[in-house]
Design an enzyme around this catalytic site. Structure first.
Site, short mmCIF file in Angstrom:
data_model
loop_
_atom_site.label_atom_id
_atom_site.label_comp_id
_atom_site.label_asym_id
_atom_site.label_seq_id
_atom_site.Cartn_x
_atom_site.Cartn_y
_atom_site.Cartn_z
N SER A 126 26.33 -14.38 -42.48
CA SER A 126 26.33 -14.27 -40.98
C SER A 126 24.62 -14.38 -40.43
O SER A 126 24.26 -15.13 -40.95
CB SER A 126 27.02 -12.91 -40.07
OG SER A 126 27.00 -11.92 -39.19
N LYS A 178 31.81 -3.05 -15.79
CA LYS A 178 31.01 -2.58 -15.93
C LYS A 178 31.59 -1.38 -17.00
O LYS A 178 30.32 -1.29 -17.87
CB LYS A 178 30.40 -1.95 -14.87
CG LYS A 178 28.74 -0.96 -15.29
CD LYS A 178 27.99 -1.64 -15.59
CE LYS A 178 26.51 -0.81 -15.55
NZ LYS A 178 25.55 -2.35 -16.38
#
Length: 312
Positions: A126, A178
């Site tokens: 990764s 949000k």
């Protein structure tokens, strides 16, 4: 006036003074040689005089949560004219996307100025693999766990549990996205699409950089950019690494490229900081507090229950 029976110091005061001064100089140089002041230490550094030609060794170890120390050390190696080439030693399963990408860009900038060879230890997956992609050449052990090209964000949902406890939360936001990923409510369709788009964008950046640096087609990378990990041997077959071997082979390759022979000093970093508490804990066999610190750092990554995107 001194006669023949007078002490040598009285008969030849100037000569005696010179002998004392000479003895002092010899003593100073002897002590300096013992402590490596006028010579070079194992990293090729000297307090006086020019350091000899040496190689840099950058350690990237453990989960990646911050890039500051590694990037700062890479910059130091880039600007140090005595450092002729650099080995990037990686033993990391990855971590936060931003710091992994920042390390990659720092390595790429370093490789534009001097040779950089990456060497994988037990795992370089990764973000650990992402950081290495900026190197000119990558070495991996056949059994090293590597690859794992992809991005993940994990979201906790405690809505049902909290309702059983009689606890409810309300969010006041300036937009419907949000509070996407809030642990207190399920994702709406719009929020899910928004987060999936965010993850897809980051994955495109990651896989695109891998394709560019490894000179592979985006189609070839797309086939394996699904988070799968693989052995170093498999990664070499797919073109994700260049050679099979460990740190010794990586160093030898770099020395051959630079025309260096014999023992070449390694300038290693970033330096590990050991606190007084760590030293006392080790000496007294006290419980390691780093586990609690890691949990605290994980909590700091949470923003309204949303975990920062991770390379995976």
């Amino acid at each position: 006036m001194p006669n023949a029976n007078s002490p040598f110091t009285a008969r030849h005061p100037a000569l005696f003074g010179c002998l004392i001064a000479l003895a002092a100089v010899i003593l100073v140089f002897g002590v300096a040689a013992v402590f490596g002041v006028f010579g070079h230490d194992e990293e090729g550094e000297s307090f006086l005089g020019q350091a000899e030609a040496r190689l840099g060794l950058v350690r990237i170890e453990g989960p990646i949560t911050d890039a500051d120390e590694v990037v700062s050390f890479i910059r130091k190696l880039r600007e140090d004219e005595t450092v002729k080439g650099v080995v990037l030693r990686i033993n990391s399963p990855g971590g936060a996307f931003g710091p992994s990408q920042e390390m990659y860009m720092a390595v790429k900038k370093l490789a534009a100025k001097k040779p950089v060879v990456a060497s994988f230890s037990s795992v370089a997956a990764s973000g650990g693999y992402y950081a290495a992609c900026g190197a000119n050449r990558i070495f991996s052990n056949p059994g090293t766990i590597t690859g794992s090209i992809g991005v993940i964000t994990q979201l906790a949902n405690a809505k049902d549990l909290l309702q059983k406890l009689g606890v409810n939360f309300e969010s006041l936001t300036t937009g419907k996205l949000k509070d996407a990923g809030s642990p207190f409510r399920s994702l709406t369709d719009d929020q899910r699409a928004y987060l999936e788009g965010l993850i897809a964008d980051l994955n495109a950046q990651f896989s695109g950089d891998v394709a560019t640096e490894r000179k592979l087609s985006k189609e070839a990378i797309a086939l394996i950019a699904d988070g799968r990990a693989m052995t170093g041997a498999r990664a070499k077959a797919l073109g994700l690494v260049d050679e099979l071997g460990g740190q010794e082979e990586a160093v030898d390759s770099l020395k051959a490229q630079l025309g260096l022979t014999g023992d070449v000093p390694l300038f290693k970093g970033p330096k590990k900081k050991t606190s007084i508490f760590d030293k006392l804990s080790s000496a007294l066999h006290l419980p390691d507090a780093r586990g609690a610190a890691a949990l605290s750092a994980l909590a700091d990554l949470l923003d309204g229950g949303q975990l920062l995107p991770q390379t995976r």
